[in-house]
Design an enzyme around this catalytic site. Sequence first.
Site, short mmCIF file in Angstrom:
data_model
loop_
_atom_site.label_atom_id
_atom_site.label_comp_id
_atom_site.label_asym_id
_atom_site.label_seq_id
_atom_site.Cartn_x
_atom_site.Cartn_y
_atom_site.Cartn_z
N MET A 146 -8.00 5.58 2.60
CA MET A 146 -8.12 6.82 1.81
C MET A 146 -6.85 7.24 1.08
O MET A 146 -7.00 8.01 0.24
CB MET A 146 -8.44 7.99 2.71
CG MET A 146 -9.77 7.89 3.23
SD MET A 146 -11.32 8.03 2.28
CE MET A 146 -11.07 9.31 1.32
N ARG A 147 -6.07 6.26 1.23
CA ARG A 147 -4.68 6.60 0.33
C ARG A 147 -4.91 6.44 -1.05
O ARG A 147 -4.23 7.18 -1.52
CB ARG A 147 -3.52 5.72 1.06
CG ARG A 147 -2.05 5.96 0.42
CD ARG A 147 -1.09 5.15 0.97
NE ARG A 147 -0.85 5.60 1.98
CZ ARG A 147 -0.83 5.00 3.31
NH1 ARG A 147 -1.17 3.70 3.44
NH2 ARG A 147 -0.26 5.54 4.36
N ALA A 148 -5.72 5.54 -1.40
CA ALA A 148 -5.65 5.49 -2.92
C ALA A 148 -6.52 6.57 -3.48
O ALA A 148 -6.16 7.04 -4.65
CB ALA A 148 -6.76 4.13 -3.28
N ASP A 150 0.98 -1.20 -0.08
CA ASP A 150 0.09 0.11 0.06
C ASP A 150 0.79 1.32 0.08
O ASP A 150 0.50 2.34 -0.47
CB ASP A 150 -1.00 -0.04 1.10
CG ASP A 150 -2.01 1.25 1.09
OD1 ASP A 150 -2.57 1.35 0.26
OD2 ASP A 150 -2.12 1.93 2.29
N ARG A 151 2.04 1.32 0.46
CA ARG A 151 2.87 2.43 0.36
C ARG A 151 3.45 2.95 -0.77
O ARG A 151 4.05 4.15 -1.23
CB ARG A 151 4.03 2.12 1.38
CG ARG A 151 3.81 1.96 2.71
CD ARG A 151 3.47 3.26 3.45
NE ARG A 151 3.10 3.03 4.83
CZ ARG A 151 2.51 4.04 5.58
NH1 ARG A 151 2.50 5.13 5.04
NH2 ARG A 151 2.53 3.69 6.88
#
Length: 696
Positions: A274-276, A193-194
């Site tokens: 919410m990172r996407a 995810d990073r």
Amino acid sequence: MSTPYPFTALVGQEDLRLALLLNAVSPAVGGVLVRGEKGTAKSTAVRALSALMPEVDVVSGCRFSCDPASPDPGCPDGPHETGASGSRPARMVELPVGASEDRLVGALDIERALAEGVKAFEPGLLADAHRGILYVDEVNLLHDHLVDLLLDAAAMGASYVEREGVSVRHASKFLLVGTMNPEEGELRPQLLDRFGLTVEVAASREPDQRVEVVRRRLAYDDDPAGFAGRWADEESAVRARIVAARDLLPEVRLGDGALRQIAATCAAFEVDGMRADIVMARTATALAAWAGRTDVLAEDVRQAALLALPHRRRRAPFDAPGLDEDKLDETLEEFGGQDGDEGDRDEGGDDDPDPDPDGGPDGGPGGGPGGQPEPDDAPRVDGEPAAQPESGEDREGEEPQPSGGGGGGGEQTPARAAEPFRTKVLSVPGLGEGAAGRRSRARTEHGRTIGARRPRGALTKLHLAATVQAAAPHQRARGRGGPGLVVRRDDLRQASREGREGNLVLFVVDASGSMAARQRMSAVKGAVLSLLLDAYQRRDKVGMVTFRGSAADVALPPTSSVDAAAVRLESLPTGGRTPLAAGLLKAHEVLRVERLRDPARRALVVVVTDGRATGGPEPVALASRAARLFGADGVASVVVDCESGPVRLGLAGQLAGELGGTAVTLDELRADSIAGLVKDVRSSGQNSGQSSRRAA
């Protein structure tokens, strides 16, 4: 210094090049993960990017590359005087898979820190990569403790080095680029995810393009400098375009309409967190700047989704990353026509999402083995194998008889696996020293402190209390006259720590005719798939031996790619006699070879069978002798009893006794029914004399 291969000389790989260039324009996008088969120019492209990065202004003499316009107030080399500055090319720092923690974050001289109170710090790779590129080849093979340090630095933009109350902090903001071959194992979700973007690369199947790749590579190998010179103009043009896009980036406008499309797309694909959304917004903005525009269009949002979402979408275990482009287009079209604000001006993008034929990695809905649904953690109801009845009736009550080579001798269509379920940990007894993981107890560099010892080699984890106790009796003899403690090298003590290790989980699967009833084989595959998922989460290596007919085969040599094991399991054929002894002997040979390659990694053997042995002379006696080999070696084992029907012979339980392990039925393997199994495995191992000696 060797001449890098020119970035503009790469053939094809449009998605890879675009993702790298977008990060060069806007490092806030968050880096790139490049997934693909070997020999697809992954590393070549990343190394070529560094030559296109604009130069950076740095404070002269600062080992941490502070920006003279806004130097880090906490820099270990600070405070910095104004005016002392220069410029240098952006660095590309490579992190080797086998690097130590001190090499990554830096090393603190503990002896000087204790004796003199001086923070004598040698910067590591995170300091070198500040304001540049940190490249990790084979990032999926990186040790967990290094992954944790990378996660911390990527999240906070700083690196912290802590040694028993003495700490050093420095800024560490970098463009993280990783490459990996999925065949060698998947990346843990936290690090996955990073990465802001991901691309899938594969070798072209077009002969003309492959010819051009070979032609350019041979020309470069013959004369690297001359080849680079022929591409100098194209390189300069791309470098200038990057600078222009960086200057334009602050002026790019992300309207509410584009934001609505981004939010709707992330919601439609059920991505976590919410990172996407944030990464998509930054990527779409960078795409507009790269195109020389100040407005984000629907085509930018679409391309951003193809780059930012494939590795984030919620998917079933073992599914390949990907994106359903038809669903993406429908979502963009549905939300593209909703204005809702006066500033949304994507007229062309509202009704026509402008599908980009060059966009994104190979997508499509990810259909993993058995078409598993999303991996919920709720246990399934007993007796629900979830296998779709295909043409043909279930024959769970009919066990094909091997006599005469007839019954069950024909190979059947592979049954689909039932839905996976959550299992509880199966651990190897004793205390190991294998690779870091999450299964069995082991002596590790990380974990809870259980004692102290003299360091062997460089000191990595100081045991402060033991060090002080070792130095205290000698203070008068050493002439101590001040408040400081006089510490010598011989006083230092290394902390002994206990954590968890990953094991080799070797599956020995009975694929004979007695297991071939479709409903039962579906449940068996579902159970093995569940154990594979558990092995993936616990950082194990896995292998698979299958036996049927007259022989046993190594369906999958020991590997870190649990996904590969799931694929082999799905296509596993069934039918024929039951050469149990051959399966056990083949597994024993696999363990012997693997012990030579990786002697510190302990094994857990999971035998999936109904315990029958047929074919050849004295098959039962031969299987019994083969099983006793595992008991003599002290190998931890579990037998998953697949026997069904009203009459049970208990052969799997007898096999477990010969192995020195324990037996569990398919029903007991589900959910909370397995709770007592860990205790059984440990107790059986401790009751075995061989296992006790191994644990000691």
